[in-house]
Design an enzyme around this catalytic site. Structure first.
Site, mmCIF file in Angstrom:
data_model
loop_
_atom_site.group_PDB
_atom_site.id
_atom_site.type_symbol
_atom_site.label_atom_id
_atom_site.label_comp_id
_atom_site.label_asym_id
_atom_site.label_seq_id
_atom_site.Cartn_x
_atom_site.Cartn_y
_atom_site.Cartn_z
ATOM 1 C CG ASP A 161 -2.476 -0.900 0.694
ATOM 2 O OD1 ASP A 161 -3.125 -1.188 -0.072
ATOM 3 O OD2 ASP A 161 -1.953 -1.654 1.622
ATOM 4 C CE1 TYR A 167 -8.472 -3.644 7.810
ATOM 5 C CE2 TYR A 167 -8.731 -4.838 5.685
ATOM 6 C CZ TYR A 167 -8.665 -5.330 6.849
ATOM 7 O OH TYR A 167 -8.630 -6.150 7.587
#
Ligand code: CU
Length: 659
Positions: A320, A404
């Site tokens: 990420d 998320y």
């Protein structure tokens, strides 16, 4: 409530107190883009992927005194879509309002994704007839109700060679309305490959129809009372009385630009689009002596690999920070919701793909918290009590990375401890399964809907400077002695310290049986007892990746093989997965940094710590996940002459202490 929003404007502009480590201002970003565009004649097919501060050399930063001229440089990264090439450069911002100093084409790498690419992918997929046909096969004809779930391509084989095409592999979900949690309705087995330079779908694979789960999975106050929601409740609980955090005299910290002073702590806040929040120049005022501890600390990567081999789920394998950028996706925080009390916010300047700057308001939050008990003792004989409450300073930032949320929290304590905590929340990614079946590689969270098991593996880069730059790292294992003259009663154990003398020796994992931890020591600085100044790194939850050792993703996430790495300081080595992990087959970053096996004793060392969350999904993680935490502590271990918090005053002098 005496909550106050301070002048949030002052920090993202040129008004911020000058310092070589200040993040780029909006004006500086614009100047960097302009200089690169003009010097290279960049046209409309160019996308500015990143513009951030190129930090000056460490020597220059450490020598900097307030009022000195501040040299400013910007790192610039672009994607030339028409050429299918990536370039990086350096712009001097102090020369003539912006002068391009360096420029080079990068071979065989891909830059991280831009926000505009993410948005463009959704459009491209929606237009594609093969994708539409796959939805029709599933009875879906309202294509506007389909949501494109954004996943990087990863590296699945030579056809993904980053030297050729720039790819993404989005998945698909269905939305039942504007605020619907579409992760409740995943379209299983539908994999799309998009060429990002051309912004067109190049491949659609349909691995077979699984019914799209229909039950709602919403979490707003109105939604949870609906019969078809999983779970459903009669309403919000009504037995919570207000709690107010008040600091009538204001906070105990002071701020100058990005510089912060809180009790005995001094540090500077930094921020980059890739790493998000950065702590710079952290030091502690020990009775008038300013003692450095950390030169720079930041998240260097986070890897979220899924352990489900199905065609859709195995593609969920994402870096990420290196592939998206944690800072780019930071939230604008809201007073009274994300943080409570006397809050100081910091804005940061980001930019779009055309190099136009924008200011992200309230990107970083700072406040104080009561942290429970600091220390206490009751003298059983005289009844005398001394007790102190602990206060901590919290510096945080929250990023939304697709499904998320990740909250990144640094805590500074009055006893000289430093804590880093990551809070994971948001929505788990999901898969669909035939109703009535039980998933093997995940947990059922609603009928026909499961959360595949996965891990979140973070790596933080800690450029240590314990009382200066000459540091060494020791591993400490507590070992029981065998029976013998040294252990006649069978109770003896000792902490054994082993110097990690070279990079090849400094790739270590956690070890519960010996309560293993690591100590960063300055042998040249001793406390009043003659012990070398040290901070110890105390690991928390530290998962081991569960790939087969020769599985493709293991080379990409090579950093996760060790929970501790120590490297000799090199300003170009900043990321556990290297500069350009996007679509890369692997081997970059830490495994490459240590190839020369540099010596580590009494030198400028960088400590890299891998930790994370091993996420066997629970039904309770649905439809929105309660915060899960992971992190680590850095604690003084011989840095001070004794408890550095004995001078904290009692919160109530009459009852908590004797004069
Ligand atoms: Cu998770």
């Amino acid at each position: 409530m005496t909550t106050t929003v301070y002048d949030a404007n002052a920090t993202a502009t040129a008004q911020a107190a000058a310092h070589p480590l200040n993040p780029l201002t909006a004006e500086e970003i614009a100047a960097a883009a302009r200089a690169a565009r003009e010097a290279r004649g960049l046209g409309s097919s160019v996308r500015f992927v990143a513009i951030w501060l190129k930090e000056p050399p460490k020597d220059a930063v450490l020598a900097y005194q307030s009022g000195d001229p501040v040299p400013r440089e910007a790192f610039v990264l672009i994607r030339e879509r028409a050429e299918r090439k990536t370039y990086e450069g350096v712009v001097s911002l102090t020369e003539g309002g912006g002068t391009l100093r360096e420029w080079r084409a990068l071979e065989g790498v891909q830059p991280p994704l831009t926000f505009e690419e993410l948005m463009g992918v959704e459009e491209a997929v929606r237009r594609d007839e093969r994708w539409r046909e796959a939805l029709r096969r599933r009875g879906v004809t309202d294509f506007a109700s389909a949501v494109v779930d954004l996943w990087p391509a990863g590296y699945t084989g030579p056809e993904d060679d980053p030297a050729h095409r720039r790819l993404m592999r989005p998945l698909t979900c269905l939305s039942h309305g504007p605020d619907d949690n579409f992760y409740a309705h995943p379209v299983e087995n539908l994999v799309v490959t998009v060429d990002l330079d051309r912004m067109e779908v190049v491949d659609v694979q349909d691995y077979g129809i699984v019914p799209i789960p229909a039950r709602e999975g919403n979490y707003t106050p109105a939604a949870i009372t609906q019969e078809d929601n999983v779970p459903h409740y009669p309403g919000l609980r009504a037995d919570i009385k207000p709690i107010a955090i008040t600091q009538p005299d204001g906070p105990s910290f002071s701020v100058d630009g990005y510089g912060v002073s809180w009790q005995k702590w001094r540090f500077r806040i930094g921020f980059t689009p890739r790493e998000g929040l950065v702590l710079n120049l952290l030091e502690y005022d020990d009775r008038g002596r300013r003692r450095p501890i950390l030169y720079r600390a930041a998240l260097s990567e986070m890897w979220v690999p899924y352990g489900d081999p199905s065609p859709t789920q195995r593609l969920k394998n994402v870096f990420d920070a290196g592939e998206f950028g944690v800072g780019v996706l930071a939230n604008s925080l809201v007073l009274g919701c994300d943080c409570l009390g006397e809050i100081r916010y910091f804005d940061v300047a980001l930019h779009d793909q055309d190099g136009r700057p924008s200011v992200l308001k309230n990107a970083v939050c700072m406040h104080e918290e009561d942290a429970g008990l600091l220390w206490k003792h009751t003298d059983l004989r005289g009844g005398h009590v001394e007790v102190r409450r602990s206060r901590r300073l919290v510096v945080s930032s929250i990023s939304t990375i697709d499904n998320y949320e990740y909250g990144f929290f640094w805590y500074l304590y009055q006893d000289g401890s430093i804590e880093y905590e990551i809070k994971l929340t948001g929505i788990i990614t999901t898969g669909a399964i035939e109703p009535g079946r039980t998933p093997r590689f995940g947990t059922l969270v609603a009928p026909g809907l499961y959360g595949p098991h996965h891990q979140h593996l973070f790596n933080v880069r800690l450029d240590m400077s314990v009382d200066g730059r000459a540091n060494a790292v020791y591993e400490v294992n507590s070992e029981a002695l065998p029976w013998g003259p040294d252990n006649p009663h069978g109770n003896a154990w000792e902490p054994r310290e082993t110097l990690l003398a070279r990079e090849s020796e400094a790739q270590r994992t956690v070890n519960a049986p010996t309560m293993r931890y690591w100590k960063v020591v300055n042998p040249g600085s001793v406390n009043a007892l003659g012990q070398p100044a040290a901070y110890k790194l105390m690991p928390g939850e530290s998962p081991f990746p569960l790939f087969q050792p020769d599985a493709l993703p293991m080379d990409r996430g090579g950093f996760a093989r060790s929970h501790l790495w120590v490297t000799a300081y090199d300003p170009t080595e900043l990321y556990a997965t290297g500069d350009y992990p996007y679509q890369h087959p692997g081997g970059l970053g830490l495994p490459a940094y240590v190839r020369d096996d540099r010596p580590l004793e009494n030198t400028d060392v960088v400590v890299w710590h891998t930790f994370g969350t091993h996420h066997v999904v629970r039904p309770e993680d649905w439809p929105v996940m309660p915060v899960a935490t992971c992190g680590f502590h850095l604690k003084p271990a011989g840095f001070f002459d004794g408890n550095p918090a004995v001078d904290v005053p009692p919160s109530d002098p009459e009852h908590c202490a004797h004069a």
